[in-house]
Design a protein around this motif. Sequence first.
Motif, PDB file in Angstrom:
ATOM      1  N   TYR A  44     -25.186 -12.422  -6.654  1.00  0.00           N
ATOM      2  CA  TYR A  44     -25.000 -13.830  -6.305  1.00  0.00           C
ATOM      3  C   TYR A  44     -26.212 -14.379  -5.544  1.00  0.00           C
ATOM      4  O   TYR A  44     -26.619 -15.521  -5.760  1.00  0.00           O
ATOM      5  CB  TYR A  44     -23.755 -14.001  -5.439  1.00  0.00           C
ATOM      6  CG  TYR A  44     -22.501 -13.435  -6.045  1.00  0.00           C
ATOM      7  CD1 TYR A  44     -21.810 -14.132  -7.036  1.00  0.00           C
ATOM      8  CD2 TYR A  44     -21.987 -12.213  -5.628  1.00  0.00           C
ATOM      9  CE1 TYR A  44     -20.638 -13.616  -7.593  1.00  0.00           C
ATOM     10  CE2 TYR A  44     -20.819 -11.693  -6.179  1.00  0.00           C
ATOM     11  CZ  TYR A  44     -20.157 -12.409  -7.151  1.00  0.00           C
ATOM     12  OH  TYR A  44     -19.008 -11.897  -7.694  1.00  0.00           O
ATOM     13  N   ILE A  47     -28.904 -15.290  -7.996  1.00  0.00           N
ATOM     14  CA  ILE A  47     -28.678 -16.572  -8.672  1.00  0.00           C
ATOM     15  C   ILE A  47     -29.039 -17.730  -7.754  1.00  0.00           C
ATOM     16  O   ILE A  47     -29.765 -18.656  -8.134  1.00  0.00           O
ATOM     17  CB  ILE A  47     -27.209 -16.690  -9.130  1.00  0.00           C
ATOM     18  CG1 ILE A  47     -26.886 -15.637 -10.198  1.00  0.00           C
ATOM     19  CG2 ILE A  47     -26.924 -18.099  -9.671  1.00  0.00           C
ATOM     20  CD1 ILE A  47     -25.407 -15.545 -10.551  1.00  0.00           C
ATOM     21  N   CYS A  74     -25.937 -22.867 -13.221  1.00  0.00           N
ATOM     22  CA  CYS A  74     -25.599 -22.000 -12.082  1.00  0.00           C
ATOM     23  C   CYS A  74     -24.100 -21.745 -12.013  1.00  0.00           C
ATOM     24  O   CYS A  74     -23.668 -20.618 -11.735  1.00  0.00           O
ATOM     25  CB  CYS A  74     -26.090 -22.623 -10.780  1.00  0.00           C
ATOM     26  SG  CYS A  74     -27.871 -22.577 -10.554  1.00  0.00           S
ATOM     27  N   ALA A  77     -23.286 -19.203 -14.606  1.00  0.00           N
ATOM     28  CA  ALA A  77     -23.784 -17.876 -14.215  1.00  0.00           C
ATOM     29  C   ALA A  77     -22.909 -17.272 -13.130  1.00  0.00           C
ATOM     30  O   ALA A  77     -22.597 -16.072 -13.148  1.00  0.00           O
ATOM     31  CB  ALA A  77     -25.231 -17.982 -13.735  1.00  0.00           C
ATOM     32  N   ILE A  78     -22.483 -18.100 -12.171  1.00  0.00           N
ATOM     33  CA  ILE A  78     -21.626 -17.614 -11.083  1.00  0.00           C
ATOM     34  C   ILE A  78     -20.262 -17.210 -11.617  1.00  0.00           C
ATOM     35  O   ILE A  78     -19.694 -16.189 -11.209  1.00  0.00           O
ATOM     36  CB  ILE A  78     -21.497 -18.684  -9.987  1.00  0.00           C
ATOM     37  CG1 ILE A  78     -22.824 -18.818  -9.246  1.00  0.00           C
ATOM     38  CG2 ILE A  78     -20.384 -18.328  -9.004  1.00  0.00           C
ATOM     39  CD1 ILE A  78     -22.915 -20.039  -8.372  1.00  0.00           C
TER      40      ILE A  78
END
Length: 203
Positions: A44, A47, A74, A77-78
Amino acid sequence: MLTELSSGIVTIFFNIAIIKFAGEDGVAAMAVNINIFYFLISIYLGIATGAQPVISYAYGAQNKKRLGEIIDHCKKAILFGSLAVFTLARFYGANIISWYIGDNQQVIDLAVHGFRMFSYCFIFLGFNIFIAGFYTAIGNGLIAGIISLLRSLIFVLAALFTLPSLIGINGIWLSVPFAELATMAISIVFYLMFVNSYFKKLV
């Protein structure tokens, strides 16, 4: 800075709390779980840190289209990272723990049980880390600091002082998931505040 500063304080209180329930074996199990925790959250942090320069650039250029695209990437991706890390922690945590602990079955059992409960924090913390990083990137250190302080210190200590007395040792393991969930509610408010004021509509 606040997250790292808080980690030492929180670790002390974790050790004080768990030694009452499980003695030295509990402290050993907690140490292993915290080490794995810091290893897994690097995903995390990667990112959030990787996105900060492009967020700052798009925000400074007032390029709302580009900023919206970055935020959208984002979030995806998270979401993917959260599901992947939670699955890894939930179903393969015992294998990872075995790398740290030799043949002390009592410590292994404590650590595995604790980590399965602890692992729920990985569902929530990615968003909190990103929002804190996002507000840092746009130059609002106050909100970034509030989020970091809540998730890494205030809510964790609040949980440690209340949950163990209600549900025993499980309250210790659940203190971090509780803190991340509580912080996520506040992070969502800060996120919507920015979106509604900057974009005038949801991204």
